[in-house]
Design a protein around this motif. Structure first.
Motif, PDB file in Angstrom:
ATOM      1  N   HIS A 244      -1.109  -7.076 -11.506  1.00 45.49           N
ATOM      2  CA  HIS A 244       0.029  -6.106 -12.034  1.00 45.49           C
ATOM      3  C   HIS A 244       0.397  -4.719 -11.038  1.00 45.49           C
ATOM      4  N   THR A 245       0.283  -5.236  -9.764  1.00 48.38           N
ATOM      5  CA  THR A 245       0.502  -4.179  -8.590  1.00 48.38           C
ATOM      6  C   THR A 245       1.678  -4.246  -7.893  1.00 48.38           C
ATOM      7  N   PRO A 246       2.415  -3.052  -7.265  1.00 44.19           N
ATOM      8  CA  PRO A 246       3.478  -3.517  -6.408  1.00 44.19           C
ATOM      9  C   PRO A 246       3.448  -4.256  -5.231  1.00 44.19           C
ATOM     10  N   LEU A 247       4.482  -5.061  -4.957  1.00 43.86           N
ATOM     11  CA  LEU A 247       4.422  -6.032  -3.649  1.00 43.86           C
ATOM     12  C   LEU A 247       3.829  -5.542  -2.468  1.00 43.86           C
ATOM     13  N   ILE A 268     -12.108  -3.067  -6.424  1.00 49.16           N
ATOM     14  CA  ILE A 268     -11.246  -2.321  -5.552  1.00 49.16           C
ATOM     15  C   ILE A 268     -10.213  -1.695  -6.800  1.00 49.16           C
ATOM     16  N   GLU A 269      -9.825  -0.506  -6.350  1.00 47.37           N
ATOM     17  CA  GLU A 269      -8.812   0.299  -7.179  1.00 47.37           C
ATOM     18  C   GLU A 269      -7.474   0.068  -6.463  1.00 47.37           C
ATOM     19  N   LEU A 270      -6.549  -0.254  -7.464  1.00 47.98           N
ATOM     20  CA  LEU A 270      -5.220  -0.565  -7.251  1.00 47.98           C
ATOM     21  C   LEU A 270      -4.126   0.118  -8.302  1.00 47.98           C
ATOM     22  N   PRO A 271      -2.869   0.650  -7.601  1.00 52.62           N
ATOM     23  CA  PRO A 271      -2.042   1.109  -8.606  1.00 52.62           C
ATOM     24  C   PRO A 271      -1.468   0.095  -9.788  1.00 52.62           C
ATOM     25  N   ILE A 272      -0.877   0.781 -10.629  1.00 55.63           N
ATOM     26  CA  ILE A 272      -0.167  -0.254 -11.500  1.00 55.63           C
ATOM     27  C   ILE A 272       1.153  -0.270 -11.305  1.00 55.63           C
ATOM     28  N   GLU A 276       2.749   3.893 -10.792  1.00 59.18           N
ATOM     29  CA  GLU A 276       1.852   3.985  -9.657  1.00 59.18           C
ATOM     30  C   GLU A 276       1.033   5.266  -9.599  1.00 59.18           C
ATOM     31  N   THR A 277       0.963   6.112 -10.651  1.00 55.10           N
ATOM     32  CA  THR A 277       0.389   7.299 -10.597  1.00 55.10           C
ATOM     33  C   THR A 277      -1.142   7.036 -11.077  1.00 55.10           C
ATOM     34  N   THR A 278      -1.247   6.000 -11.950  1.00 58.85           N
ATOM     35  CA  THR A 278      -2.704   5.538 -12.516  1.00 58.85           C
ATOM     36  C   THR A 278      -2.800   4.345 -11.696  1.00 58.85           C
ATOM     37  N   SER A 279      -4.257   3.973 -11.744  1.00 58.36           N
ATOM     38  CA  SER A 279      -4.790   2.837 -11.121  1.00 58.36           C
ATOM     39  C   SER A 279      -5.679   2.278 -12.227  1.00 58.36           C
TER      40      SER A 279
END
Length: 451
Positions: A244-247, A268-272, A276-279
């Motif tokens: 559920h993260t950008p390409l 690892i932390e990834l933006p949603i 994209e302000t939350t991860s």
């Protein structure tokens, strides 16, 4: 005297232009290269001619700037996306009992004439894989041999006429004319295979961004080729959906953590995607499972291609993997397990003078192979996209003269009426002259006896 050549490898994700100097002895010195992101292409075919032309032009201008030369014609690669292949054969009689290049040209044109090629397709390559001289099979090069009959079996690769036309338009829009077109799987094999591998039999799989092309060589010629519209970008898409993260973030994860080896439990932390302000935290084990599933599926489909080819038992040298997708960590071990314990080698382009460090990577095998093709590093004989019969030992000037001074002896795409007419063998001019001379001699003998 050296000549300057331009090769343009048109891929689904990148365009690579290489300029090189080729000496009379065939030695290559690369003088310039340019790389750009591909636009207007999808799965190996042109989807927007204007965008594709702009992408080609960017790579071309970079290569010309580095090289300092202005080349007006190019040799271009084409994907196997819309290709069809078939085998054909031809047979001719040898009148003077010695096989010259003219007889080899004639028998190859005959095999092309005998092939049932659809009207909407054009020949890309016609590659002989077996010459037969009288009753002797598997002759490597029949040139100069004494014989009364010459046969050939040919692997013919065709592509849609519209596909060829679109590629030529896109390249012409970038300011250069297309001199020749080569199947990219064929070009990749030229840049990666050695003589022993070709002789023993080998499958070359070029795994790119959106496509995977496979060619099987046996006896120094291509015997089979196929195409799969799956590449490393599909791994990126899978990761994007699963995490559920950008390409662009998914692509970074693939490049940084994409591995087929034992997974890690690290987080690892990834933006949603969409916010994209939350991860959120994701385990690298999940990344490993997504990547592994896609790569395994891709290799299994390619293994099925090899099975369907009927040539699996002839792969004495195993399988060679190249292309950007083949750089994924652990892919060789998974390939060995998937393909049934056959030898697997990861290949990069062979070394040559002036080869830039950036071009030494596996994703540039096809581009380097185009340059090598220009220096006659191809199958000993072939009919190219221009309907020329090429010979790897001929000089470039001699090759360029073949089939231009006169029409081919046998038309490539005849009508049904012409096929029927061809069943009746017409005498050549030489035969007509000899028949006339024989008739005159008989008349003279009869006249002298009578009077």
């Amino acid at each position: 005297m050296s000549r300057t050549v331009l090769a343009i490898d048109i891929g689904s994700t990148k365009i690579c232009a290489i300029i090189a100097e080729i000496a009379d002895d065939g030695s290559i010195a690369i003088t310039g290269a340019g790389i750009s992101k591909a636009q207007g292409l999808k799965k190996g075919s042109i989807t927007n001619i204007e965008l594709a032309s702009k992408s080609i032009k960017v790579a071309l201008l970079d290569a010309k700037r580095v090289s300092g030369s202005d080349v007006k014609t190019a040799i271009v690669s084409i994907s196997g996306a819309y290709t069809k292949s078939l085998n054909s054969n031809g047979i001719v009689n040898i009148q003077n009992k010695e096989i010259s290049f003219k007889e080899i040209e004639r028998v190859m044109q005959t095999s092309l004439y005998n092939a049932n090629i659809p009207n909407e397709y054009d020949v890309l390559h016609a590659l002989p894989f077996n010459f037969k001289v009288d009753d002797q099979d598997y002759i490597e090069d029949p040139l100069g041999m004494n014989a009364s009959r010459l046969e050939v079996e040919t692997h013919i690769i065709t592509t849609q006429k519209s596909n060829l036309s679109n590629f030529k338009k896109a390249v012409r829009g970038a300011g250069v004319e297309v001199e020749n077109i080569v199947l990219n799987g064929y070009a990749s094999s030229i840049a990666t295979l050695n003589t022993d591998e070709k002789e023993l039999g080998v499958a070359v799989i070029d795994m790119g961004g959106n496509t995977s092309n496979i060619t099987i060589h046996s006896g120094n010629s291509i015997r089979y080729n196929d195409f799969l519209g799956v590449g490393s970008n599909h791994v990126t898409s899978d990761l994007s959906m699963a995490l559920h993260t950008p390409l662009n973030i998914a692509d970074s994860v693939k490049l940084s953590y994409g591995s087929l080896l034992t997974p890690s439990n690290e987080l690892i932390e990834l933006p949603i995607i969409g916010d994209e302000t939350t991860s959120h935290e994701v385990s690298l084990e999940v990344v490993h499972n997504v990547v592994y599933a896609r790569v395994e599926e891709t290799l299994m489909i390619l293994a099925q291609f090899i099975e369907n080819s009927g040539l699996k038992d002839q792969l004495g040298a195993g399988i060679v993997l190249t292309g950007g997708f083949s750089k994924m960590e652990g892919i060789r071990d998974l390939a060995i397990a998937t393909f049934g314990s056959v030898p697997v080698r990861l290949a990069r382009p062979i070394e040559m003078d002036g080869l830039f460090d950036s071009l030494r990577s596996a994703e540039y095998s096809s581009a380097v192979g185009l340059i090598m093709y220009s220096s006659n590093s191809f199958t000993p004989y072939e009919i190219d996209v221009n309907k020329r019969v090429r010979h790897s030992n001929e000089t470039p000037m001699a090759q360029s003269s073949i089939n231009f001074s006169e029409e081919p002896e046998i038309p490539v795409a005849p009508s049904e009426d012409e096929k029927i007419d061809k069943m009746v063998t017409l005498p050549s001019k030489k035969e007509k002259k000899s028949d006339e001379a024989g008739a005159l001699a008989k008349f003279w003998n009869w006249a002298t006896q009578l009077f």
